[in-house]
Design an enzyme around this catalytic site. Sequence first.
Site, PDB file in Angstrom:
ATOM      1  N   ASN A  19       2.367   1.499   4.209  1.00  0.00           N
ATOM      2  CA  ASN A  19       2.731   0.304   5.084  1.00  0.00           C
ATOM      3  C   ASN A  19       2.384   0.461   6.487  1.00  0.00           C
ATOM      4  O   ASN A  19       3.209  -0.176   7.051  1.00  0.00           O
ATOM      5  CB  ASN A  19       4.120  -0.224   4.709  1.00  0.00           C
ATOM      6  CG  ASN A  19       4.317  -1.623   5.276  1.00  0.00           C
ATOM      7  OD1 ASN A  19       5.369  -1.900   5.613  1.00  0.00           O
ATOM      8  ND2 ASN A  19       3.577  -2.571   5.058  1.00  0.00           N
ATOM      9  N   CYS A  36       1.073  -1.193   0.073  1.00  0.00           N
ATOM     10  CA  CYS A  36       0.233  -0.040   0.027  1.00  0.00           C
ATOM     11  C   CYS A  36       1.017   1.420   0.175  1.00  0.00           C
ATOM     12  O   CYS A  36       2.353   1.155  -0.382  1.00  0.00           O
ATOM     13  CB  CYS A  36      -1.046  -0.081   0.936  1.00  0.00           C
ATOM     14  SG  CYS A  36      -0.179   0.087   2.617  1.00  0.00           S
ATOM     15  N   CYS A  65      -1.324   0.637   7.500  1.00  0.00           N
ATOM     16  CA  CYS A  65      -2.521   0.512   7.744  1.00  0.00           C
ATOM     17  C   CYS A  65      -3.016  -0.821   6.765  1.00  0.00           C
ATOM     18  O   CYS A  65      -3.168  -1.733   7.382  1.00  0.00           O
ATOM     19  CB  CYS A  65      -3.481   1.578   7.073  1.00  0.00           C
ATOM     20  SG  CYS A  65      -3.245   3.124   8.255  1.00  0.00           S
ATOM     21  N   ARG A  66      -3.155  -0.663   5.284  1.00  0.00           N
ATOM     22  CA  ARG A  66      -3.801  -1.680   4.521  1.00  0.00           C
ATOM     23  C   ARG A  66      -2.973  -2.978   4.313  1.00  0.00           C
ATOM     24  O   ARG A  66      -3.367  -3.990   4.612  1.00  0.00           O
ATOM     25  CB  ARG A  66      -4.281  -1.223   3.441  1.00  0.00           C
ATOM     26  CG  ARG A  66      -5.357   0.045   3.478  1.00  0.00           C
ATOM     27  CD  ARG A  66      -5.680   0.712   2.038  1.00  0.00           C
ATOM     28  NE  ARG A  66      -4.617   1.637   2.149  1.00  0.00           N
ATOM     29  CZ  ARG A  66      -4.278   2.348   0.901  1.00  0.00           C
ATOM     30  NH1 ARG A  66      -5.097   2.223  -0.164  1.00  0.00           N
ATOM     31  NH2 ARG A  66      -3.225   3.274   0.722  1.00  0.00           N
ATOM     32  N   SER A  67      -1.685  -2.572   4.052  1.00  0.00           N
ATOM     33  CA  SER A  67      -0.945  -3.828   3.705  1.00  0.00           C
ATOM     34  C   SER A  67      -0.601  -4.390   4.929  1.00  0.00           C
ATOM     35  O   SER A  67      -0.435  -5.775   5.002  1.00  0.00           O
ATOM     36  CB  SER A  67       0.332  -3.530   2.676  1.00  0.00           C
ATOM     37  OG  SER A  67       1.253  -2.685   3.465  1.00  0.00           O
ATOM     38  N   ASP A  73      -7.800   3.873   1.246  1.00  0.00           N
ATOM     39  CA  ASP A  73      -6.765   4.588   2.288  1.00  0.00           C
ATOM     40  C   ASP A  73      -7.561   5.040   3.215  1.00  0.00           C
ATOM     41  O   ASP A  73      -8.553   6.145   3.158  1.00  0.00           O
ATOM     42  CB  ASP A  73      -5.891   5.692   1.414  1.00  0.00           C
ATOM     43  CG  ASP A  73      -4.891   6.109   2.293  1.00  0.00           C
ATOM     44  OD1 ASP A  73      -5.000   5.828   3.829  1.00  0.00           O
ATOM     45  OD2 ASP A  73      -4.187   6.872   2.064  1.00  0.00           O
TER      46      ASP A  73
HETATM   47  P1  4NP Z   1      -1.674   3.035   4.148  1.00  0.00           P
HETATM   48  O1  4NP Z   1      -2.200   4.279   4.690  1.00  0.00           O
HETATM   49  O2  4NP Z   1      -1.270   3.127   2.779  1.00  0.00           O
HETATM   50  O3  4NP Z   1      -2.949   2.015   4.120  1.00  0.00           O
HETATM   51  O4  4NP Z   1      -0.671   2.291   4.909  1.00  0.00           O
HETATM   52  C1  4NP Z   1      -1.717   5.567   4.870  1.00  0.00           C
HETATM   53  C2  4NP Z   1      -0.633   5.547   5.719  1.00  0.00           C
HETATM   54  C3  4NP Z   1       0.027   6.701   5.932  1.00  0.00           C
HETATM   55  C4  4NP Z   1      -0.054   7.686   4.816  1.00  0.00           C
HETATM   56  C5  4NP Z   1      -0.752   7.441   3.913  1.00  0.00           C
HETATM   57  C6  4NP Z   1      -1.691   6.423   3.772  1.00  0.00           C
HETATM   58  N1  4NP Z   1       0.792   8.891   5.213  1.00  0.00           N
HETATM   59  O5  4NP Z   1       0.619   9.763   4.317  1.00  0.00           O
HETATM   60  O6  4NP Z   1       1.597   8.977   6.080  1.00  0.00           O
END
Ligand code: 4NP
Length: 158
Positions: free
Chosen positions: A13, A10, A15-17, A127
């Site tokens: 890294n 994702c 939340c989703r992955s 996201d």
């Molecule tokens: P993820 O979510 O891609 O599911 O881990 C996010 C976590 C952090 C950020 C963006 C998306 N960020 O911009 O810090």
Amino acid sequence: MSVKSILFVCLGNICRSPMAEGVFNRLLKEKGLQDKFEVDSAGLHGYHEGELPDSRMRAHASKRGYDLTHRCRPVFQTDFDQFDMLIGMDEQNIRGLKNLAPTAEHRVKIYRMTDFLTKIEADEVPDPYYGGPAGFEYVIDLLEDACSGLLDTLITNH
Ligand code: 4NP
């Protein structure tokens, strides 16, 4: 069944992955297939490198019995040699992975998580970072459906 290696990807890294990794690992454990798979997760940016998953993601995961212990790391070009499948969560992830893939041969290893859904209809795992609790619950709903579909597909094909 030969060992299959899967990298969930994702943006951050956190939340989703790592959630996908946790869901897939629990399915493997339930089916006694842990030694047939190598599973990891990574992010297209490394802002949170070394950190545990987001505390909100861990809290929602915990309510369904998942303990997320992954430490955030970025995707490396070498991951395209190391893994059989690199699975992105949304269109932006797929584009990022395609840009990072060293060759066309590596690009065929890129998949989209929602292609393995069997119950819910969706074309991305959105996201949840800037949203509320419902977004995190929806991410887990999608990942439980898609990881189950992915494992069934892999078992059927081997
Ligand atoms: P993820 O979510 O891609 O599911 O881990 C996010 C976590 C952090 C950020 C963006 C998306 N960020 O911009 O810090």
